[in-house]
Design an enzyme around this catalytic site. Structure first.
Site, PDB file in Angstrom:
ATOM      1  CB  SER A  70      -0.950   0.020   1.201  1.00 54.41           C
ATOM      2  OG  SER A  70      -0.224   0.149   2.406  1.00 54.41           O
ATOM      3  CE  LYS A 142      -2.716   2.395   4.968  1.00 52.78           C
ATOM      4  NZ  LYS A 142      -2.634   1.571   3.736  1.00 52.78           N
TER       5      LYS A 142
END
Length: 257
Positions: A70, A142
């Protein structure tokens, strides 16, 4: 008679003096107490080093195994990164562009009961804290895109992310990805973060929780630390390259009062 005497003298000369036999035998008997003591010291030092590493990992610098793609191309599957746990300990808070590791409990995943397998959970946690196993399912990595008070919009007329009215060019995005295929217009509450993956088409991030309680906002207190270094593989060893994508972002209108 002479022959017999010679034989007797030879026999006497071949026999060790009194006590010599016992002494020579004693040199071949292993000192079990010394060996046991040495083994005990080795085990103790090993345990001491492990405890020291766990403490260092818990409070200063924690290895973190990247389990998914991701965050590609910034972070790849199997990378071991070093999370700086002191980055936000002394009044500093995550900023736009920071790559952070956080506990997504309550924001990305629902609160669940603790693992009943206490010993197994403890061992898995210890291995994960040393970067030897995948992190807990509640831990995520993230990039911070919005901080408290920011208005984050996607997308502008040219398909770019917009923060507080300023369009942002994101050079760290995965090649071929757009800033978002999901349109959004949100205001980040104080004490919260809006986070996205660099591989936008392959990342479950704040966008996926827009309609849920909390709206995908991550509480600042849930941030474990900032990813500052790459520790593995050796070919990528070094500090994580920062970004100036958010340079010049003006404060939100709310900050102006």
């Amino acid at each position: 008679m002479d022959t017999e005497a010679q034989h007797m003298e030879r026999d006497r000369s071949s026999c060790p003096p009194d006590g010599a036999e016992e002494g020579s035998r004693s040199t071949h008997v292993p000192d079990r107490s010394a060996a046991s003591l040495s083994w005990g010291r080795t085990v103790f030092l090993g345990m001491l080093c492990t405890v020291a590493l766990l403490l260092f990992s818990s409070f200063v610098l924690q290895p973190f195994l990247i389990p998914s793609g991701s965050m590609q191309p910034t972070l790849r599957v199997g990378d071991r990164v070093l999370v700086n746990k002191l980055a936000y300990r002394f009044g500093s808070e995550p900023g736009r562009g920071d790559v952070v590791v956080f506990d997504g409990t309550g924001s990305f995943i629902q609160e669940t009961e603790s693992d009943v397998d206490g010993v197994g959970a403890l061992l898995r946690g210890a291995a994960a804290s040393l970067g030897l196993a995948e992190p807990a399912g509640s831990d995520f990595v993230k990039r911070v895109v919005g901080v408290g008070g920011d208005r984050v919009v996607c997308c502008d007329k040219r398909g770019r992310l917009e923060v507080n009215g300023t369009s942002v060019d994101e050079p760290y995005l995965h090649p071929g990805d757009r800033p978002s295929d999901v349109a959004f217009d949100i205001v980040v509450p104080d004490g919260k973060l809006w986070v996205l993956g660099d591989h936008r088409s392959n990342s479950r991030d704040s966008r996926d929780h827009l309609g849920q309680p909390g709206g995908g906002m991550v509480p600042v207190e849930r941030v474990i630390g900032r990813v500052d270094w790459l520790g593995w593989p050796l070919g990528r060893l070094g500090s994580l390259e920062g970004t100036d994508a958010f340079t010049g972002i003006r404060p939100s209108d709310a900050d102006h009062g």
